[in-house]
Write a protein that holds these residues in place. Structure first.
Motif, mmCIF file in Angstrom:
data_model
loop_
_atom_site.group_PDB
_atom_site.id
_atom_site.type_symbol
_atom_site.label_atom_id
_atom_site.label_comp_id
_atom_site.label_asym_id
_atom_site.label_seq_id
_atom_site.Cartn_x
_atom_site.Cartn_y
_atom_site.Cartn_z
ATOM 1 N N TYR A 5 0.931 -1.397 0.025
ATOM 2 C CA TYR A 5 0.087 -0.151 -0.037
ATOM 3 C C TYR A 5 0.727 1.266 -0.122
ATOM 4 C CZ TYR A 5 1.248 -0.961 4.773
ATOM 5 O OH TYR A 5 1.954 -1.445 5.861
ATOM 6 N N THR A 6 0.269 2.286 -0.482
ATOM 7 C CA THR A 6 1.120 3.706 -0.295
ATOM 8 C C THR A 6 1.380 4.185 1.056
ATOM 9 O OG1 THR A 6 -0.543 5.151 -0.591
ATOM 10 C CG2 THR A 6 0.107 4.135 -2.654
ATOM 11 N N PHE A 7 2.142 5.150 1.244
ATOM 12 C CA PHE A 7 2.593 5.921 2.385
ATOM 13 C C PHE A 7 1.163 6.559 2.817
ATOM 14 C CE2 PHE A 7 3.553 10.028 4.409
ATOM 15 C CZ PHE A 7 4.488 9.709 5.150
ATOM 16 N N TYR A 8 0.753 7.216 2.203
ATOM 17 C CA TYR A 8 -0.636 7.928 2.561
ATOM 18 C C TYR A 8 -1.595 7.194 2.976
ATOM 19 C CZ TYR A 8 1.891 12.403 1.169
ATOM 20 O OH TYR A 8 2.699 13.323 1.249
ATOM 21 N N THR A 9 -1.634 5.972 2.443
ATOM 22 C CA THR A 9 -2.872 4.947 2.778
ATOM 23 C C THR A 9 -2.428 4.580 4.188
ATOM 24 O OG1 THR A 9 -3.467 4.292 0.790
ATOM 25 C CG2 THR A 9 -3.921 2.888 2.471
ATOM 26 N N ASP A 10 -1.337 4.049 4.478
ATOM 27 C CA ASP A 10 -0.715 3.658 5.590
ATOM 28 C C ASP A 10 -1.011 4.609 6.622
ATOM 29 O OD1 ASP A 10 0.579 2.149 7.501
ATOM 30 O OD2 ASP A 10 2.673 2.902 6.985
ATOM 31 N N PHE A 11 -0.700 5.879 6.492
ATOM 32 C CA PHE A 11 -0.989 7.299 7.523
ATOM 33 C C PHE A 11 -2.532 7.199 7.857
ATOM 34 C CE2 PHE A 11 -2.897 11.159 7.553
ATOM 35 C CZ PHE A 11 -2.834 11.424 8.907
ATOM 36 N N LEU A 12 -3.036 7.112 6.900
ATOM 37 C CA LEU A 12 -4.744 7.172 7.124
ATOM 38 C C LEU A 12 -5.345 6.055 7.904
ATOM 39 C CD1 LEU A 12 -6.819 9.421 6.622
ATOM 40 C CD2 LEU A 12 -7.468 8.260 4.614
ATOM 41 N N PHE A 13 -4.917 5.052 7.515
ATOM 42 C CA PHE A 13 -5.332 3.685 8.478
ATOM 43 C C PHE A 13 -4.708 3.761 9.879
ATOM 44 C CE2 PHE A 13 -4.645 -0.856 9.478
ATOM 45 C CZ PHE A 13 -5.979 -1.274 9.533
ATOM 46 N N GLN A 14 -3.574 4.031 9.864
ATOM 47 C CA GLN A 14 -2.839 4.155 11.321
ATOM 48 C C GLN A 14 -3.469 5.420 12.203
ATOM 49 O OE1 GLN A 14 -1.273 1.944 12.434
ATOM 50 N NE2 GLN A 14 -0.845 0.814 10.872
ATOM 51 N N GLY A 15 -3.907 6.399 11.248
ATOM 52 C CA GLY A 15 -4.594 7.709 12.080
ATOM 53 C C GLY A 15 -6.056 7.239 12.580
ATOM 54 N N MET A 16 -6.578 6.216 11.858
ATOM 55 C CA MET A 16 -7.909 5.903 12.647
ATOM 56 C C MET A 16 -7.683 5.105 13.827
ATOM 57 S SD MET A 16 -10.000 7.220 10.443
ATOM 58 C CE MET A 16 -9.997 8.168 9.001
ATOM 59 N N PHE A 17 -6.533 4.438 13.921
ATOM 60 C CA PHE A 17 -6.277 3.567 15.080
ATOM 61 C C PHE A 17 -6.060 4.582 16.260
ATOM 62 C CE2 PHE A 17 -5.278 -1.091 14.228
ATOM 63 C CZ PHE A 17 -6.144 -1.164 13.233
ATOM 64 N N ALA A 18 -5.292 5.660 15.855
ATOM 65 C CA ALA A 18 -4.800 6.469 16.982
ATOM 66 C C ALA A 18 -5.975 7.055 17.513
ATOM 67 C CB ALA A 18 -3.906 7.480 16.307
ATOM 68 N N ALA A 19 -7.021 7.518 16.832
ATOM 69 C CA ALA A 19 -8.013 8.390 17.412
ATOM 70 C C ALA A 19 -8.905 7.478 18.499
ATOM 71 C CB ALA A 19 -9.120 8.636 16.317
ATOM 72 N N THR A 20 -8.937 5.963 18.414
ATOM 73 C CA THR A 20 -9.727 4.974 18.909
ATOM 74 C C THR A 20 -9.154 5.007 20.480
ATOM 75 O OG1 THR A 20 -9.852 3.473 16.970
ATOM 76 C CG2 THR A 20 -10.008 2.502 19.144
ATOM 77 N N ALA A 21 -7.957 5.082 20.514
ATOM 78 C CA ALA A 21 -7.411 5.262 22.174
ATOM 79 C C ALA A 21 -8.078 6.309 22.924
ATOM 80 C CB ALA A 21 -5.860 5.197 21.915
ATOM 81 N N ALA A 22 -8.248 7.534 22.337
ATOM 82 C CA ALA A 22 -8.774 8.342 23.260
ATOM 83 C C ALA A 22 -10.236 8.121 23.211
ATOM 84 C CB ALA A 22 -8.489 9.699 22.585
#
Length: 413
Positions: free
Chosen positions: A101-118
């Protein structure tokens, strides 16, 4: 190139599913709390996804995937050097830095995980925390604590070198949020009326169980992206078994919690059923790609029992967790992480102790960090709303709005 496109499209679909989970969290939290605080709950959830993506783009992604570490522990991008930028190769952006996958897809996927913790913390501290205090906590936790903890495994840090395994985040997402939730509810104290003068827990029913039920089904659907996307490709065999184990664990967790709570309390408790499903989902997340269908069912069955006992334990400790976030995300997160050393392809005492070490290190780091952030906020601007605001509802006192004004619903007193 065709394989890259297929993998990338699958990752983007999974990203959308994880984004959709934030609606599920919102509905679950709203449904399990009182109508007078509905706007406040929704505001926090909207804030989390917006600020989470911005902070993760400015600091978190670089911090979580730093490339190298100082003394093997501190990411060398510590405090980031702000900004989201794909790597350069011969002066040209290398968007296809990963074969899946691309760099920006990776960022967006991981960004969704980050918000989950809060979001996990939001439900636990609901109905009595100051909105401004929660927002400051969420920003600091997402900017520093979550990405550093994640870097130790997913960023190639010392836990990864140790052999600690967490496929999709039973520890790195769910218990990272769960530890902070535990510290938050301890420092905040219980809601007014939660415990009587003898310290006996009193039920404070949620105002809209149908909404909570809808939230759980949305979360279950979103977990197809949460775990399915963590394969990091559209590999047919890996994605198929991952989705099967995810669903079987969820179903087993729900049935187990329903049966055990019925045996223990002599009633059919839908909220236990719902949290049992979520407990099964959290429990399978660390090893969804490593388990057989039978393993997944066993993990889910144990998760459901853990939910019922965990809720009872929280009450016994005189802590107040309105949505069951600590039993679901922390206790089942720990269980799911340890289960990798008990069931599936990696089972063995050596792996079990690696899992235990990871749980301990992440737990200590998150507890200390959350304690410092929460205590500093409490000592400076305060954590908790005043008694009148809590009694009359945060919606009126912090937002000047009523979630059900059109229907003439009166405020609870």
């Amino acid at each position: 190139m065709e394989i890259l496109t297929i993998n990338n499209v699958w990752m983007m679909v999974c990203t959308a599913l994880v984004f959709f989970m934030h609606l599920g969290f919102s509905l679950l939290e709203v449904g399990l709390t009182r109508q007078k605080n509905a706007i406040n709950i929704l505001f926090k959830n909207v804030f989390i996804i917006c600020i989470g993506l911005l902070i993760y783009s400015l600091i978190g992604f670089n911090l979580m995937y730093p490339g190298s570490f100082i003394y093997g522990i501190i990411p060398d991008y510590f405090l980031g050097l702000f900004g989201l930028q794909a790597p350069m190769v011969d002066g040209v952006l290398d968007l296809t830095y990963n074969e899946g996958y691309t760099f920006y897809t990776d960022f967006l996927f991981q960004g969704m995980f980050a918000a989950t913790a809060a979001t996990i913390v939001s439900g636990a501290v609901a109905e009595r925390i100051k909105l401004s205090s929660f927002m400051i906590f969420a920003m600091l936790y997402l900017a520093i604590v979550y990405p550093i903890a994640g870097s130790w495994k997913w960023g190639g840090g010392f836990l990864d070198e140790l052999g600690f395994y967490d496929f999709a985040g039973s520890t790195l997402v769910h218990s990272v949020g769960g530890w902070a939730a535990l510290i938050g509810i301890y420092l905040l104290g219980a809601r007014i009326g939660k415990f009587d003068k003898n310290g006996i827990s009193q039920a404070i029913p949620g105002h809209n169980i149908p909404l909570a039920t809808a939230g759980v089904f949305i979360l279950w659907l979103g977990w197809f992206g949460f775990n399915g996307g963590s394969v990091l490709s559209a590999d047919p065999s890996l994605t198929s078994i991952t989705l099967v184990t995810t669903c079987l664990a969820a179903a087993a967790g729900g049935i187990s919690a329903f049966l055990f709570s019925t045996f223990r309390y002599k009633n059919y408790d839908l909220t236990m059923f719902l949290n049992g499903i979520l407990g099964g989902l959290v429990g399978i997340t660390a090893g969804a790609d490593q388990m057989s269908p039978t393993d997944a069912v066993l993990i889910g069955l144990i998760s459901g029992v853990i939910i019922v006992l965990g809720v009872a334990l929280i009450d016994k400790l005189k802590l107040d967790d309105p949505v069951g976030a600590v039993p679901v995300h922390l206790i089942c997160g720990i269980w799911g992480t340890l289960a990798v050393g008990i069931f599936g392809n990696l089972a063995g005492w050596d792996q079990f102790f690696k899992q235990l070490a990871g749980v301990g290190v992440i737990g200590a780091f998150c507890c200390i960090s959350a304690l410092i952030i929460f205590y500093t906020i409490k000592a400076t601007m305060g954590l908790r709303m005043d008694g009148l605001s809590e009694t009359e509802g945060l919606d009126i006192h912090e937002h000047g709005m009523d979630a059900y004004a059109e229907f003439g619903v009166t405020q609870e007193k």
